[in-house]
Design a protein around this motif. Sequence first.
Motif, PDB file in Angstrom:
ATOM      1  N   GLN A 288       0.825  -1.206   0.000  1.00  0.00           N
ATOM      2  CA  GLN A 288       0.000   0.000   0.000  1.00  0.00           C
ATOM      3  C   GLN A 288       0.857   1.253   0.000  1.00  0.00           C
ATOM      4  OE1 GLN A 288      -3.505   0.145  -0.232  1.00  0.00           O
ATOM      5  NE2 GLN A 288      -2.870   2.233  -0.726  1.00  0.00           N
ATOM      6  N   ALA A 289       1.965   1.223   0.741  1.00  0.00           N
ATOM      7  CA  ALA A 289       2.866   2.378   0.778  1.00  0.00           C
ATOM      8  C   ALA A 289       3.448   2.652  -0.605  1.00  0.00           C
ATOM      9  CB  ALA A 289       3.980   2.154   1.789  1.00  0.00           C
TER      10      ALA A 289
ATOM     11  N   ASP B 101       8.159   7.320   3.760  1.00  0.00           N
ATOM     12  CA  ASP B 101       8.460   6.981   5.153  1.00  0.00           C
ATOM     13  C   ASP B 101       7.736   5.712   5.581  1.00  0.00           C
ATOM     14  OD1 ASP B 101       9.994   9.246   5.216  1.00  0.00           O
ATOM     15  OD2 ASP B 101       8.520  10.475   6.274  1.00  0.00           O
ATOM     16  N   ALA B 102       6.489   5.562   5.101  1.00  0.00           N
ATOM     17  CA  ALA B 102       5.722   4.357   5.444  1.00  0.00           C
ATOM     18  C   ALA B 102       6.382   3.120   4.837  1.00  0.00           C
ATOM     19  CB  ALA B 102       4.283   4.495   4.950  1.00  0.00           C
ATOM     20  N   ALA B 103       6.866   3.244   3.613  1.00  0.00           N
ATOM     21  CA  ALA B 103       7.545   2.118   2.965  1.00  0.00           C
ATOM     22  C   ALA B 103       8.831   1.773   3.702  1.00  0.00           C
ATOM     23  CB  ALA B 103       7.840   2.455   1.502  1.00  0.00           C
ATOM     24  N   ALA B 104       9.567   2.789   4.106  1.00  0.00           N
ATOM     25  CA  ALA B 104      10.813   2.551   4.841  1.00  0.00           C
ATOM     26  C   ALA B 104      10.543   1.837   6.160  1.00  0.00           C
ATOM     27  CB  ALA B 104      11.535   3.868   5.083  1.00  0.00           C
ATOM     28  N   ARG B 105       9.476   2.249   6.832  1.00  0.00           N
ATOM     29  CA  ARG B 105       9.127   1.584   8.107  1.00  0.00           C
ATOM     30  C   ARG B 105       8.728   0.138   7.865  1.00  0.00           C
ATOM     31  NH1 ARG B 105       6.532   6.584   8.990  1.00  0.00           N
ATOM     32  NH2 ARG B 105       4.523   5.695   8.399  1.00  0.00           N
ATOM     33  N   ALA B 106       7.985  -0.103   6.779  1.00  0.00           N
ATOM     34  CA  ALA B 106       7.542  -1.469   6.484  1.00  0.00           C
ATOM     35  C   ALA B 106       8.725  -2.373   6.185  1.00  0.00           C
ATOM     36  CB  ALA B 106       6.564  -1.458   5.311  1.00  0.00           C
ATOM     37  N   VAL B 107       9.701  -1.872   5.433  1.00  0.00           N
ATOM     38  CA  VAL B 107      10.884  -2.674   5.125  1.00  0.00           C
ATOM     39  C   VAL B 107      11.726  -2.882   6.373  1.00  0.00           C
ATOM     40  CG1 VAL B 107      13.046  -2.712   3.827  1.00  0.00           C
ATOM     41  CG2 VAL B 107      10.940  -1.988   2.703  1.00  0.00           C
ATOM     42  N   ALA B 108      11.851  -1.822   7.174  1.00  0.00           N
ATOM     43  CA  ALA B 108      12.630  -1.931   8.410  1.00  0.00           C
ATOM     44  C   ALA B 108      12.020  -2.968   9.342  1.00  0.00           C
ATOM     45  CB  ALA B 108      12.710  -0.575   9.089  1.00  0.00           C
ATOM     46  N   ALA B 109      10.700  -3.063   9.333  1.00  0.00           N
ATOM     47  CA  ALA B 109      10.025  -4.045  10.192  1.00  0.00           C
ATOM     48  C   ALA B 109      10.370  -5.468   9.784  1.00  0.00           C
ATOM     49  CB  ALA B 109       8.511  -3.838  10.132  1.00  0.00           C
ATOM     50  N   GLU B 110      10.724  -5.636   8.503  1.00  0.00           N
ATOM     51  CA  GLU B 110      11.126  -6.955   8.020  1.00  0.00           C
ATOM     52  C   GLU B 110      12.617  -7.204   8.263  1.00  0.00           C
ATOM     53  OE1 GLU B 110       9.378  -9.345   6.541  1.00  0.00           O
ATOM     54  OE2 GLU B 110       7.440  -8.327   6.559  1.00  0.00           O
TER      55      GLU B 110
END
Length: 324
Positions: A34-35, A156-165
Amino acid sequence: MLIAAAGACSLLFSVGTAAADPSEEQGIDSELSQAIDDYIAAESELNAAEERQDEIKDEIVRTKEDIERLTVQVNEFAVAAYLNGGIPSAVSVLATGDPASAVDGLTTVSYLGDQSGQHLQDLVDAKEDLAAEEVALEDEVIAAENALADMKAARDAAARAVAAEGGGTSAGPTGSDAPAPEPAPRNTDGSFPYESCSVDDPTTGGCITPRMDHALTQAILVGFDRYTKCYRSAEDGGEHPRGRACDFSAAVGGFHGYAVGGDKAYGDALAGWFVEYGSELGVKYVIWFNMIWEPALGGWREYPGCGGTSPSCDHTDHVHVSMV
């Protein structure tokens, strides 16, 4: 070119049919997906707003030139009429001051019936156009600022999503020696049109979107013609059932495990080609060798996959490409 592509597809997908699909492949999570969608939509809005700004600026320049030309014509006529004393209405025009200042105060209806009436009406219209264009430009500047803010939020949302992985930055391929593709069709505002799974998939007998079909054809035409599978059934989830993704095998003839040597080089070149021409083709993201590239992050990031337990899941035997 289309005939050549069709022939290439027929040859390409008639071999290696016994090879197993990368059924253990894991798609990106919904938050990241979604991001990325939000980022691409905001980027399209920003590009469209900036393009409209440029068009309006050009219109403003032309309108100002028209105003200058028409002002000279109207004033010249008013001066001549005043000096000759032949048109009383010209006197009323000049009564407000010098000719240049008088133009803004012209309200005498009888003046419109004089020889310069059309010039005056054109001048009034041009000034109204200029005012409207300046307001439109302000609106587009605001639209661009909002789109830019949306892009940053999506990034920023995409970066957070990748960082969560657990994925940090990574060095991945960014180009190849292969020729540039023919760009995919866009809307007049520069965005990509919505497309359904409406084209026969030459790799499976299922369906893919016209944009995915275009990218597949272009890849084959520039030399990336190894075994490929696109559509998969809905129970697999992700982009494949939507017809928006293809898996390009690094090996000839099928998916044959961890890529090394020439197969690894082929996968690097293919992934780099899709990254280099992602904007032209409408690429949403690329996954290859435990790495993911997508436009919101502006580079490659680590993508854990299955921790080295499966070439399919880790994408070490194929390049996954998803389209917007």
